[in-house]
Design a protein around this motif. Structure first.
Motif, PDB file in Angstrom:
ATOM      1  N   SER A 276       0.828  -1.206   0.000  1.00 46.29           N
ATOM      2  CA  SER A 276       0.000   0.000   0.000  1.00 46.29           C
ATOM      3  C   SER A 276       0.863   1.257   0.000  1.00 46.29           C
ATOM      4  O   SER A 276       0.540   2.252  -0.658  1.00 46.29           O
ATOM      5  CB  SER A 276      -0.925  -0.005   1.219  1.00 46.29           C
ATOM      6  N   ALA A 277       1.953   1.215   0.745  1.00 43.87           N
ATOM      7  CA  ALA A 277       2.847   2.375   0.786  1.00 43.87           C
ATOM      8  C   ALA A 277       3.493   2.612  -0.565  1.00 43.87           C
ATOM      9  O   ALA A 277       3.748   3.762  -0.968  1.00 43.87           O
ATOM     10  CB  ALA A 277       3.922   2.161   1.855  1.00 43.87           C
ATOM     11  N   ALA A 278       3.772   1.529  -1.302  1.00 43.46           N
ATOM     12  CA  ALA A 278       4.349   1.688  -2.645  1.00 43.46           C
ATOM     13  C   ALA A 278       3.370   2.414  -3.557  1.00 43.46           C
ATOM     14  O   ALA A 278       3.764   3.255  -4.386  1.00 43.46           O
ATOM     15  CB  ALA A 278       4.698   0.324  -3.216  1.00 43.46           C
ATOM     16  N   LYS A 279       2.098   2.136  -3.381  1.00 47.69           N
ATOM     17  CA  LYS A 279       1.092   2.830  -4.184  1.00 47.69           C
ATOM     18  C   LYS A 279       1.064   4.314  -3.837  1.00 47.69           C
ATOM     19  O   LYS A 279       0.970   5.181  -4.725  1.00 47.69           O
ATOM     20  CB  LYS A 279      -0.281   2.196  -3.956  1.00 47.69           C
ATOM     21  N   VAL A 280       1.148   4.601  -2.530  1.00 44.88           N
ATOM     22  CA  VAL A 280       1.214   6.001  -2.109  1.00 44.88           C
ATOM     23  C   VAL A 280       2.438   6.683  -2.703  1.00 44.88           C
ATOM     24  O   VAL A 280       2.365   7.814  -3.207  1.00 44.88           O
ATOM     25  CB  VAL A 280       1.242   6.106  -0.572  1.00 44.88           C
ATOM     26  N   GLY A 281       3.569   5.977  -2.673  1.00 44.39           N
ATOM     27  CA  GLY A 281       4.790   6.544  -3.229  1.00 44.39           C
ATOM     28  C   GLY A 281       4.674   6.842  -4.703  1.00 44.39           C
ATOM     29  O   GLY A 281       5.189   7.867  -5.193  1.00 44.39           O
ATOM     30  N   GLN A 282       4.022   5.952  -5.409  1.00 44.59           N
ATOM     31  CA  GLN A 282       3.831   6.163  -6.839  1.00 44.59           C
ATOM     32  C   GLN A 282       3.003   7.423  -7.097  1.00 44.59           C
ATOM     33  O   GLN A 282       3.322   8.241  -7.976  1.00 44.59           O
ATOM     34  CB  GLN A 282       3.152   4.939  -7.449  1.00 44.59           C
ATOM     35  N   LEU A 283       1.937   7.581  -6.303  1.00 49.69           N
ATOM     36  CA  LEU A 283       1.100   8.767  -6.470  1.00 49.69           C
ATOM     37  C   LEU A 283       1.847  10.039  -6.070  1.00 49.69           C
ATOM     38  O   LEU A 283       1.700  11.092  -6.713  1.00 49.69           O
ATOM     39  CB  LEU A 283      -0.178   8.614  -5.637  1.00 49.69           C
ATOM     40  N   GLN A 284       2.642   9.930  -5.012  1.00 52.79           N
ATOM     41  CA  GLN A 284       3.384  11.103  -4.552  1.00 52.79           C
ATOM     42  C   GLN A 284       4.466  11.496  -5.551  1.00 52.79           C
ATOM     43  O   GLN A 284       4.804  12.677  -5.674  1.00 52.79           O
ATOM     44  CB  GLN A 284       3.987  10.838  -3.169  1.00 52.79           C
ATOM     45  N   THR A 285       5.030  10.516  -6.240  1.00 57.95           N
ATOM     46  CA  THR A 285       6.005  10.847  -7.280  1.00 57.95           C
ATOM     47  C   THR A 285       5.350  11.688  -8.370  1.00 57.95           C
ATOM     48  O   THR A 285       5.935  12.674  -8.855  1.00 57.95           O
ATOM     49  CB  THR A 285       6.592   9.554  -7.877  1.00 57.95           C
ATOM     50  N   GLN A 286       4.151  11.314  -8.717  1.00 63.25           N
ATOM     51  CA  GLN A 286       3.428  12.111  -9.706  1.00 63.25           C
ATOM     52  C   GLN A 286       3.092  13.497  -9.161  1.00 63.25           C
ATOM     53  O   GLN A 286       3.204  14.503  -9.868  1.00 63.25           O
ATOM     54  CB  GLN A 286       2.152  11.385 -10.121  1.00 63.25           C
ATOM     55  N   LEU A 287       2.696  13.527  -7.893  1.00 66.13           N
ATOM     56  CA  LEU A 287       2.394  14.819  -7.276  1.00 66.13           C
ATOM     57  C   LEU A 287       3.645  15.674  -7.133  1.00 66.13           C
ATOM     58  O   LEU A 287       3.579  16.904  -7.179  1.00 66.13           O
ATOM     59  CB  LEU A 287       1.754  14.589  -5.904  1.00 66.13           C
ATOM     60  N   GLY A 288       4.802  14.992  -6.966  1.00 66.73           N
ATOM     61  CA  GLY A 288       6.049  15.734  -6.806  1.00 66.73           C
ATOM     62  C   GLY A 288       6.374  16.634  -7.970  1.00 66.73           C
ATOM     63  O   GLY A 288       7.126  17.606  -7.822  1.00 66.73           O
ATOM     64  N   GLN A 289       5.812  16.337  -9.134  1.00 66.27           N
ATOM     65  CA  GLN A 289       6.046  17.202 -10.282  1.00 66.27           C
ATOM     66  C   GLN A 289       5.383  18.563 -10.101  1.00 66.27           C
ATOM     67  O   GLN A 289       5.724  19.511 -10.814  1.00 66.27           O
ATOM     68  CB  GLN A 289       5.495  16.531 -11.550  1.00 66.27           C
ATOM     69  N   THR A 290       4.459  18.644  -9.163  1.00 66.06           N
ATOM     70  CA  THR A 290       3.756  19.907  -8.928  1.00 66.06           C
ATOM     71  C   THR A 290       4.205  20.590  -7.650  1.00 66.06           C
ATOM     72  O   THR A 290       3.663  21.638  -7.297  1.00 66.06           O
ATOM     73  CB  THR A 290       2.249  19.655  -8.843  1.00 66.06           C
ATOM     74  N   LEU A 291       5.154  20.009  -6.949  1.00 67.25           N
ATOM     75  CA  LEU A 291       5.623  20.583  -5.683  1.00 67.25           C
ATOM     76  C   LEU A 291       7.101  20.929  -5.785  1.00 67.25           C
ATOM     77  O   LEU A 291       7.887  20.183  -6.371  1.00 67.25           O
ATOM     78  CB  LEU A 291       5.414  19.603  -4.531  1.00 67.25           C
ATOM     79  N   VAL A 292       7.450  22.051  -5.185  1.00 72.26           N
ATOM     80  CA  VAL A 292       8.864  22.417  -5.044  1.00 72.26           C
ATOM     81  C   VAL A 292       9.251  22.072  -3.615  1.00 72.26           C
ATOM     82  O   VAL A 292       8.738  22.667  -2.660  1.00 72.26           O
ATOM     83  CB  VAL A 292       9.096  23.910  -5.335  1.00 72.26           C
ATOM     84  N   LEU A 293      10.132  21.099  -3.455  1.00 75.63           N
ATOM     85  CA  LEU A 293      10.516  20.602  -2.127  1.00 75.63           C
ATOM     86  C   LEU A 293      11.943  21.015  -1.790  1.00 75.63           C
ATOM     87  O   LEU A 293      12.797  21.164  -2.675  1.00 75.63           O
ATOM     88  CB  LEU A 293      10.409  19.074  -2.079  1.00 75.63           C
ATOM     89  N   ALA A 294      12.187  21.173  -0.495  1.00 81.34           N
ATOM     90  CA  ALA A 294      13.540  21.505  -0.050  1.00 81.34           C
ATOM     91  C   ALA A 294      14.437  20.285  -0.264  1.00 81.34           C
ATOM     92  O   ALA A 294      14.155  19.210   0.279  1.00 81.34           O
ATOM     93  CB  ALA A 294      13.526  21.890   1.426  1.00 81.34           C
ATOM     94  N   PRO A 295      15.512  20.422  -1.039  1.00 78.51           N
ATOM     95  CA  PRO A 295      16.385  19.271  -1.286  1.00 78.51           C
ATOM     96  C   PRO A 295      17.239  18.892  -0.087  1.00 78.51           C
ATOM     97  O   PRO A 295      17.707  17.766   0.010  1.00 78.51           O
ATOM     98  CB  PRO A 295      17.261  19.751  -2.451  1.00 78.51           C
ATOM     99  N   VAL A 296      17.452  19.840   0.824  1.00 77.65           N
ATOM    100  CA  VAL A 296      18.245  19.588   2.031  1.00 77.65           C
ATOM    101  C   VAL A 296      17.601  20.348   3.183  1.00 77.65           C
ATOM    102  O   VAL A 296      16.756  21.227   2.979  1.00 77.65           O
ATOM    103  CB  VAL A 296      19.713  20.048   1.856  1.00 77.65           C
ATOM    104  N   SER A 297      17.998  20.011   4.387  1.00 80.70           N
ATOM    105  CA  SER A 297      17.585  20.791   5.558  1.00 80.70           C
ATOM    106  C   SER A 297      18.525  21.971   5.717  1.00 80.70           C
ATOM    107  O   SER A 297      19.736  21.848   5.494  1.00 80.70           O
ATOM    108  CB  SER A 297      17.614  19.926   6.818  1.00 80.70           C
ATOM    109  N   GLY A 298      17.977  23.098   6.118  1.00 77.12           N
ATOM    110  CA  GLY A 298      18.830  24.256   6.321  1.00 77.12           C
ATOM    111  C   GLY A 298      18.043  25.549   6.411  1.00 77.12           C
ATOM    112  O   GLY A 298      16.822  25.555   6.599  1.00 77.12           O
ATOM    113  N   ILE A 299      18.777  26.665   6.281  1.00 81.29           N
ATOM    114  CA  ILE A 299      18.202  28.002   6.388  1.00 81.29           C
ATOM    115  C   ILE A 299      18.001  28.581   4.990  1.00 81.29           C
ATOM    116  O   ILE A 299      18.898  28.507   4.142  1.00 81.29           O
ATOM    117  CB  ILE A 299      19.120  28.927   7.204  1.00 81.29           C
ATOM    118  N   ILE A 300      16.813  29.187   4.770  1.00 79.42           N
ATOM    119  CA  ILE A 300      16.568  29.845   3.484  1.00 79.42           C
ATOM    120  C   ILE A 300      17.371  31.139   3.427  1.00 79.42           C
ATOM    121  O   ILE A 300      17.150  32.065   4.227  1.00 79.42           O
ATOM    122  CB  ILE A 300      15.066  30.140   3.292  1.00 79.42           C
ATOM    123  N   ALA A 301      18.332  31.184   2.516  1.00 74.81           N
ATOM    124  CA  ALA A 301      19.157  32.377   2.363  1.00 74.81           C
ATOM    125  C   ALA A 301      18.558  33.356   1.363  1.00 74.81           C
ATOM    126  O   ALA A 301      18.693  34.577   1.512  1.00 74.81           O
ATOM    127  CB  ALA A 301      20.571  31.983   1.928  1.00 74.81           C
TER     128      ALA A 301
END
Length: 492
Positions: A276-301
């Motif tokens: 079931s989690a693999a299915k969620v991951g598959q959907l989230q991969t598709q959703l990831g094309q519409t999201l800008v995510l932080a590639p690392v943890s840190g401070i926004i400069a």
């Protein structure tokens, strides 16, 4: 203890010894018909007699000198104060190179969109310059209306299957508890068996001894038969205990088999969760094309993105922020890592080594007291100022920000010096510093010293005024004056 106290103590000891002697006499009278005990009791009485004689001699020998001490009053004056002392010790002391520099991001990561030509529909309110973000955190939403419902349903399915896993894991825990209980019963049965064997061994020894007595006519046959019956009873008890141990061990084996079945059920449930989690991951991969995510943890400069902008088409003011044909939306200082870019003159550059510790401070904020470490020495020297940049890694802190000015004391080498405990150092009204040295056995004198760097928080460097091995007052130093007489405490 005074003389009268010692006399009372000794009289108490004599009374105790006399009481013990009386007890011995009573034992001799009550057991006089047992001839085989006479040598033992005779030796005991002789020992007590010797002890009483020793006490008398001790009393006689101790009274005389104590009386002499009492008759001779102490003529010497008491010392002014009890103090502790410490020796001046050698220590390896770090030499520093003082310089200044600018705080900068150690690793500045650009954040790019995964797809160009999409409008930025949302930027969370907490996404701003100076904010801390975690890896994977949403920085901007390009299009989030396609897959949300499917993801919600898939996550609910994961939660349901996870609950099933937890239920089966609880069943495993219950069966593990049963195994533990059965193992405890095994141990108890084994203890019972050991006790039964001990009783059997004791019964057998008694029977053998009674056989000898019966052979000599000392006891009747009936008494011997009783001991024989005791042996038989103990033998049967051992047999029963052994059977109980085997039964308990069988229960352990059965409960362990149940654990294997329960663990297999857990594994199957976990496999369902992974599916079931693999299915969620598959959907989230598709959703990831519409999201800008932080590639690392840190401070926004830097925050360059704005709601309404279209990715890949930067505003005219941000033409310089296009990387590889893609517009940079944010930049992040990875893991909050900052560095101090310190300037070191060319003539002193050879003193600086990679890995050297650095004390970092700020004239603007006295709370800044950090320990950094030299990470890199830039190979290029500025041909006008004749300086090189030394990059110093800084620990995570909210006290410093990129662009701030800071001071650095770089450890260059270690040299042998002298140290004393910090408490031995006494500041004077005229600005000087003294320690109280022990002169002879019990006289102190004030000695001016020149201080260096603090060492490990509780010691301080002495640059001049003392030598290795000198003894200085530590506890009590603040109450002394030159020439005072002191009593040295053994605690020091």
């Amino acid at each position: 203890m005074n003389v009268s106290d010692e006399s009372s103590s000794e009289l108490g000891m004599e009374d105790a010894l006399k009481a013990d002697d009386a007890d011995v006499g009573q034992k001799l009278n009550s057991q006089s018909n047992r001839l085989w005990l006479k040598p033992l009791l005779l030796g005991t009485g002789l020992g007590f007699a010797i002890a009483i004689g020793g006490v008398g001699a001790f009393k006689h020998n101790t009274n005389s000198p104590q009386k002499a001490v009492a008759n001779n009053p102490v003529s010497s004056a008491k010392p002014a104060m009890t103090v502790t002392i410490a020796a001046v010790e050698p220590a390896s002391i770090a030499q520093k190179l003082n310089t200044t520099g600018t705080v900068a991001a150690s690793d500045l990561i650009p954040v790019l969109p995964q797809s160009n030509g999409l409008q930025i529909r949302q930027i969370p309110e907490n996404i701003k310059e100076g904010a801390f973000v975690k890896k994977g955190q949403v920085l901007a939403v390009l299009d989030d209306s396609i897959l949300q419902t499917q993801i919600i349903q898939a996550k609910a399915d994961v939660q349901s299957k996870q609950a099933d896993v937890e239920s089966k894991q609880a069943d495993v825990a219950s069966k593990l508890a049963t195994v533990s209980a059965n193992q405890a019963i095994v141990k108890q049965r084994q203890a019972d068996l050991a006790q039964a064997k001990a009783r059997l061994e004791e019964a057998q020894k008694n029977f053998q001894r009674y056989q000898q007595l019966a052979a000599s006519g000392a006891i009747s046959q009936q008494e011997l038969d009783t001991r024989s019956f005791t042996v038989k009873t103990a033998t049967e008890a051992v047999r029963v205990a052994e059977e109980n141990v085997r039964s308990a061990q069988a229960n352990v084996g059965s409960s362990q088999a149940n654990i294997s079945i329960a663990e297999a059920n857990v594994n199957k449930a976990q496999a369902d969760v992974r599916s079931s989690a693999a299915k969620v991951g598959q959907l989230q991969t598709q959703l990831g094309q519409t999201l800008v995510l932080a590639p690392v943890s840190g401070i926004i400069a830097e925050k360059l993105a704005r709601v309404g902008d279209v990715t890949g088409i930067p505003p005219q003011t941000q033409v310089g922020n296009v990387i590889g044909g893609t517009q940079k939306l944010f930049s992040i200082i990875r893991d909050r890592k900052l560095e101090l870019q310190a300037k070191v003159p060319e003539i002193q550059l050879s003193l600086v080594k990679v890995g050297a510790t650095v004390e970092v401070s700020s004239d603007m904020n006295r709370l800044v007291k950090l320990e950094g470490r030299v990470r890199e020495i830039e190979p290029m020297v500025n041909d006008q100022r004749r300086e090189a940049i030394v990059k110093i890694d800084l620990p995570a802190t909210n006290l410093l920000k990129p662009g701030m000015f800071a001071r650095a004391a770089i450890t260059t080498n270690n040299a042998m010096g002298m140290t004393v405990p910090q408490k031995a150092v006494q500041p004077q009204p005229d600005g000087s510093v003294v320690v109280f040295m022990l002169s002879g056995e019990d006289i102190v004198r004030a000695q001016k010293v020149e201080l260096g760097e603090p060492i490990n928080g509780n010691r301080v460097e002495i640059k001049s005024g003392l030598k290795i091995g000198d003894r200085v007052v530590v506890r009590g130093a603040g109450y002394l004056k030159d020439g005072d007489k002191v009593l040295i405490s053994p605690e020091g």
